[in-house]
Design a protein around this motif. Structure first.
Motif, PDB file in Angstrom:
ATOM      1  N   PHE A 302       0.990  -1.263  -0.113  1.00 44.00           N
ATOM      2  CA  PHE A 302       0.030  -0.129   0.010  1.00 44.00           C
ATOM      3  C   PHE A 302       0.846   1.235  -0.098  1.00 44.00           C
ATOM      4  N   ARG A 303       0.507   1.983  -0.910  1.00 44.81           N
ATOM      5  CA  ARG A 303       1.352   3.398  -0.918  1.00 44.81           C
ATOM      6  C   ARG A 303       0.208   4.539  -0.986  1.00 44.81           C
ATOM      7  N   PRO A 304       0.155   5.311   0.329  1.00 43.33           N
ATOM      8  CA  PRO A 304      -0.915   6.331   0.569  1.00 43.33           C
ATOM      9  C   PRO A 304      -0.658   7.410  -0.398  1.00 43.33           C
ATOM     10  N   ASN A 305      -1.654   8.079  -0.807  1.00 39.23           N
ATOM     11  CA  ASN A 305      -1.762   9.317  -1.490  1.00 39.23           C
ATOM     12  C   ASN A 305      -0.707  10.406  -1.138  1.00 39.23           C
ATOM     13  N   GLY A 306       0.200  10.855  -2.065  1.00 39.99           N
ATOM     14  CA  GLY A 306       1.175  11.965  -1.728  1.00 39.99           C
ATOM     15  C   GLY A 306       2.401  11.376  -1.057  1.00 39.99           C
ATOM     16  N   SER A 307       2.323   9.878  -1.035  1.00 41.02           N
ATOM     17  CA  SER A 307       3.617   9.495  -0.442  1.00 41.02           C
ATOM     18  C   SER A 307       4.176   8.461  -1.453  1.00 41.02           C
ATOM     19  N   SER A 308       5.554   8.170  -1.397  1.00 42.15           N
ATOM     20  CA  SER A 308       6.191   7.594  -2.510  1.00 42.15           C
ATOM     21  C   SER A 308       6.738   6.272  -1.811  1.00 42.15           C
ATOM     22  N   VAL A 309       6.352   5.824  -0.603  1.00 42.52           N
ATOM     23  CA  VAL A 309       6.902   4.570   0.200  1.00 42.52           C
ATOM     24  C   VAL A 309       5.784   3.792   0.364  1.00 42.52           C
ATOM     25  N   GLU A 310       5.916   2.509   0.035  1.00 43.12           N
ATOM     26  CA  GLU A 310       5.094   1.367  -0.052  1.00 43.12           C
ATOM     27  C   GLU A 310       5.150   0.629   1.372  1.00 43.12           C
ATOM     28  N   ARG A 311       4.348   0.087   1.801  1.00 42.04           N
ATOM     29  CA  ARG A 311       4.476  -0.778   3.015  1.00 42.04           C
ATOM     30  C   ARG A 311       3.494  -1.857   2.596  1.00 42.04           C
ATOM     31  N   PRO A 312       3.974  -3.152   3.118  1.00 45.73           N
ATOM     32  CA  PRO A 312       3.374  -4.436   2.846  1.00 45.73           C
ATOM     33  C   PRO A 312       2.048  -4.503   3.758  1.00 45.73           C
ATOM     34  N   MET A 313       1.032  -5.071   3.302  1.00 46.96           N
ATOM     35  CA  MET A 313      -0.362  -5.261   3.977  1.00 46.96           C
ATOM     36  C   MET A 313      -0.167  -6.686   4.318  1.00 46.96           C
ATOM     37  N   GLY A 314      -0.771  -7.300   5.645  1.00 47.14           N
ATOM     38  CA  GLY A 314      -1.236  -8.234   6.043  1.00 47.14           C
ATOM     39  C   GLY A 314      -2.331  -9.158   5.229  1.00 47.14           C
ATOM     40  N   LEU A 315      -2.480 -10.213   4.876  1.00 46.72           N
ATOM     41  CA  LEU A 315      -3.296 -10.782   4.140  1.00 46.72           C
ATOM     42  C   LEU A 315      -3.766 -12.147   4.859  1.00 46.72           C
ATOM     43  N   THR A 316      -5.050 -12.160   4.554  1.00 46.62           N
ATOM     44  CA  THR A 316      -5.945 -13.517   5.307  1.00 46.62           C
ATOM     45  C   THR A 316      -6.366 -14.255   3.851  1.00 46.62           C
ATOM     46  N   ASP A 317      -5.905 -15.498   3.458  1.00 44.80           N
ATOM     47  CA  ASP A 317      -6.670 -16.064   2.396  1.00 44.80           C
ATOM     48  C   ASP A 317      -6.357 -15.009   1.094  1.00 44.80           C
ATOM     49  N   ASN A 318      -5.295 -14.509   1.137  1.00 48.14           N
ATOM     50  CA  ASN A 318      -5.271 -13.501  -0.131  1.00 48.14           C
ATOM     51  C   ASN A 318      -5.970 -12.300  -0.021  1.00 48.14           C
ATOM     52  N   LYS A 319      -6.686 -12.045   1.224  1.00 47.99           N
ATOM     53  CA  LYS A 319      -7.648 -10.908   1.167  1.00 47.99           C
ATOM     54  C   LYS A 319      -7.211  -9.744   2.286  1.00 47.99           C
ATOM     55  N   LEU A 320      -7.493  -8.582   1.969  1.00 48.57           N
ATOM     56  CA  LEU A 320      -7.510  -7.647   2.916  1.00 48.57           C
ATOM     57  C   LEU A 320      -8.694  -6.889   3.175  1.00 48.57           C
ATOM     58  N   GLU A 321      -9.281  -6.962   4.441  1.00 50.26           N
ATOM     59  CA  GLU A 321     -10.733  -6.618   4.709  1.00 50.26           C
ATOM     60  C   GLU A 321     -10.710  -5.294   5.383  1.00 50.26           C
ATOM     61  N   PHE A 322     -11.574  -4.257   5.405  1.00 50.82           N
ATOM     62  CA  PHE A 322     -11.819  -2.773   6.138  1.00 50.82           C
ATOM     63  C   PHE A 322     -13.078  -3.096   6.596  1.00 50.82           C
ATOM     64  N   ASP A 323     -13.227  -2.914   7.908  1.00 53.04           N
ATOM     65  CA  ASP A 323     -14.791  -2.781   8.518  1.00 53.04           C
ATOM     66  C   ASP A 323     -14.961  -1.450   8.414  1.00 53.04           C
ATOM     67  N   SER A 324     -14.348  -0.515   8.376  1.00 58.65           N
ATOM     68  CA  SER A 324     -14.567   1.197   8.183  1.00 58.65           C
ATOM     69  C   SER A 324     -13.476   1.750   7.583  1.00 58.65           C
ATOM     70  N   LEU A 325     -13.775   1.929   6.291  1.00 60.33           N
ATOM     71  CA  LEU A 325     -12.749   2.845   5.768  1.00 60.33           C
ATOM     72  C   LEU A 325     -12.476   4.229   6.278  1.00 60.33           C
ATOM     73  N   GLN A 326     -11.363   4.805   6.141  1.00 69.05           N
ATOM     74  CA  GLN A 326     -11.075   6.037   6.411  1.00 69.05           C
ATOM     75  C   GLN A 326     -10.231   6.797   5.366  1.00 69.05           C
ATOM     76  N   VAL A 327     -10.235   8.249   5.280  1.00 66.39           N
ATOM     77  CA  VAL A 327      -9.802   8.886   4.420  1.00 66.39           C
ATOM     78  C   VAL A 327      -8.244   8.523   4.072  1.00 66.39           C
ATOM     79  N   THR A 328      -7.708   8.151   5.249  1.00 66.20           N
ATOM     80  CA  THR A 328      -6.273   7.822   5.315  1.00 66.20           C
ATOM     81  C   THR A 328      -5.775   6.529   4.519  1.00 66.20           C
ATOM     82  N   ASP A 329      -7.152   5.724   4.158  1.00 65.31           N
ATOM     83  CA  ASP A 329      -6.985   4.460   3.387  1.00 65.31           C
ATOM     84  C   ASP A 329      -6.701   4.842   1.994  1.00 65.31           C
ATOM     85  N   SER A 330      -7.054   6.066   1.493  1.00 64.00           N
ATOM     86  CA  SER A 330      -6.921   6.197   0.219  1.00 64.00           C
ATOM     87  C   SER A 330      -5.536   6.210  -0.468  1.00 64.00           C
ATOM     88  N   GLY A 331      -5.352   5.538  -1.597  1.00 62.25           N
ATOM     89  CA  GLY A 331      -4.157   5.273  -2.162  1.00 62.25           C
ATOM     90  C   GLY A 331      -3.886   4.348  -3.058  1.00 62.25           C
TER      91      GLY A 331
END
Length: 543
Positions: A302-331
């Motif tokens: 994941f690379r947030p908007n306005g950033s050039s740095v990517e960070r790994p995201m944890g997956l469960t069965d190749n899925k990433l789930e958001f229960d409540s999206l926030q503006v900071t999840d944009s990217g």
């Protein structure tokens, strides 16, 4: 061609006419039948029946059953006509047929019957019945054939071998199958299918076996090659044994599953739900999908908007789930995949952008907009009827105000015209006839007024019967004594109004000459109207 055939026929006719009385035509007939033997039958019956004319003679030992061995027919048994020599097996065939063969010559019919008991596969083949006889002192031969066929059901294949069972896509494997296909015309089929599927794909079919009648059955061993694709991963191959008598699929044997190895192609990112814009508080599932064997290792960054740095995201069965999206999840979310085979594409990577915004609802729309909500998306669309309604209401208000102003101006104009008309039609006192009590030109007329006042009201009405007279009567009322005052008393206001009338020129006057009569003096008038001991009554202005 036609002439040659015709001449040949003519010569034959002449031959029979002149020489036919010395020729005997043979009437010998023979009959045999083909025999089909199954594995459950225990004997083969070969029956040769014949008929001959009285002039035909069959010598002893000239009826024979033969079998085709190689390219020639060899004698098996010798028969004679009824009541002659008994049939027998020839010496050369005694070892094969003597202990299991019956030879029968019926006494009541012309036949030669050979019965082979406990048949074996070698008993199958082509047989014939041969009769040598004499007709008109000439020796003749006549034959009739009989085919013995063994009918054998196809048996289950002994094996099916697939090599190798694990291979890369676009490589070839070998398929080996061997089976007793029975008889007649046996063959082998190799088919491909998948578990939990009714679809069968024909991969290979062997040629049918040659009709070798000396064999009870046919044994076939075949080898075929097949080039696999990734769609063949998990396929099973089936070997089927069949022949001309097989009904349905026939006996089969199946191989193990094959494993086709291939690396991942470009991955796919699935968004659930899939929207172009998300709002704060929405649920979202991001899933990375790829096709490979063995399964790939999948990573999500994941690379947030306005950033050039990517960070790994944890997956469960190749899925990433958001229960409540926030503006900071944009990217931007990036999915990568790799396995031990490698990648079939230069870079099995896929990216997707997720945008999250705050939800303001329909409050963001103007009063002239129509708010349309599609799930969580708000769209403000200009309502074309709102400006139209505003213009219509503005025009309506302007029309109403204009109508009211016109109405008021018209009413005022009508009132002004009415006042002017009344003033123009009012007569001067000097114009009034002396006998009707209207118009006073001098104080001397006052006595006449007093007499009119002192007369009953009905007399006044009689004196002023017309509308014009009624106006004059109103003018006279200025001088009439009020009922709540003493007789002969009038107010200063009445006298002033009357004086103003006296000063105003009439309609017929041309000049601005003042018609005011000096004989009219307010003091005299008041004194005349209210004689009392206290002296003349004066107005407040005079006092």
């Amino acid at each position: 061609m036609y002439d040659m055939d015709a001449s040949k026929i003519i010569r034959q006719v002449i031959f029979f006419l002149f020489l036919g009385h010395n020729v005997h035509v043979s009437s010998m007939t023979m009959q045999t039948k083909d025999v089909y033997i199954s594995q459950r039958d225990n004997r083969i019956v070969l029956n040769c029946t014949y008929n001959k004319d009285i002039g035909e003679r069959i010598p002893e030992g000239n009826i024979r059953w033969q079998k085709k061995i190689g390219n020639t027919f060899q004698d098996i048994a010798i028969f004679s006509p009824p009541n002659l020599q008994q049939p027998f097996i020839i010496k050369e065939m005694d070892q094969i047929y003597n202990n299991r063969t019956e030879l029968i010559v019926p006494n009541t019919s012309m036949a030669a019957v050979m019965i082979i008991n406990n048949p074996v596969c070698k008993d199958g083949g082509i047989y014939r019945c041969l009769i040598k006889y004499f007709s008109d002192k000439s020796e003749k031969n006549q034959t009739s054939g009989s085919v013995v066929k063994f009918i054998a059901e196809a048996k289950e294949p002994e094996e099916i071998v697939v090599f190798p069972e694990k291979l890369d896509e676009n490589q070839s494997l070998s398929l080996t199958c061997s089976a007793d296909v029975g008889s007649p015309q046996g063959y082998i089929q190799i088919l491909k299918f998948f578990e939990n599927s009714d679809r069968l794909d024909l991969i290979y079919k062997s040629n049918s076996t040659i009709n070798k009648t000396e064999n009870c059955t046919e044994y076939i061993n075949v080898t075929a090659t097949y080039t696999v694709t990734r769609e063949d991963n998990g396929a099973v191959f089936r070997c089927s044994s069949r022949n001309g008598l097989t009904q349905g699929p026939g006996p089969t044997r199946e191989s193990n599953k094959i494993s086709v190895l291939y690396g991942p192609d470009e991955t796919t990112i699935s968004l659930t739900p899939n929207k172009s814009m998300y709002t704060v508080g929405d649920r979202l599932t991001i899933q990375c999908i790829t096709d490979s064997n063995p399964p790939s290792t999948i990573n999500l960054y994941f690379r947030p908007n306005g950033s050039s740095v990517e960070r790994p995201m944890g997956l469960t069965d190749n899925k990433l789930e958001f229960d409540s999206l926030q503006v900071t999840d944009s990217g931007t979310y990036t999915c990568t995949a790799v396995n031990e085979v490698g990648s079939n594409s230069p870079n099995a990577t896929t990216r997707v952008t997720v945008s999250v915004k705050r939800y303001y609802g329909c409050s963001q729309c103007r009063y002239i907009d129509t708010c349309q909500q599609n799930y969580d998306e708000i769209e403000c669309i200009l309502n074309k009827w709102v400006p139209t309604a505003v213009v219509f209401m503005t025009l309506s208000v302007a029309f109403a105000v204009s109508s009211i102003v016109l109405y008021i101006n018209r009413k005022r104009s009508q009132e002004t015209i009415a006042v002017k008309t009344m003033h123009n039609t009012r007569p001067h006192p000097s114009d009034a006839p002396e006998d009707n009590g209207g118009g006073y030109a001098s104080p001397s007329d006052l006595n006449r007024t007093q007499e009119a006042v002192s007369s009953p009201m009905e007399n006044i009405c009689e004196a002023y019967s017309q509308s014009k007279d009624f106006i004059k009567l109103q003018e006279h009322s200025l001088l009439i004594t009020h009922h709540n005052e003493p007789d002969g008393y009038t107010t200063t206001q009445d006298v002033v109004q009357y004086a103003a009338v006296q000063k105003k020129p009439t309609k017929d006057q041309v000049s601005d000459e003042n018609v005011y009569d000096s004989a009219w003096n307010s003091d005299n008038v008041f004194f005349k109207l209210r004689p009392d001991t206290q002296g003349p009554h004066r107005s407040p202005e005079q006092q």
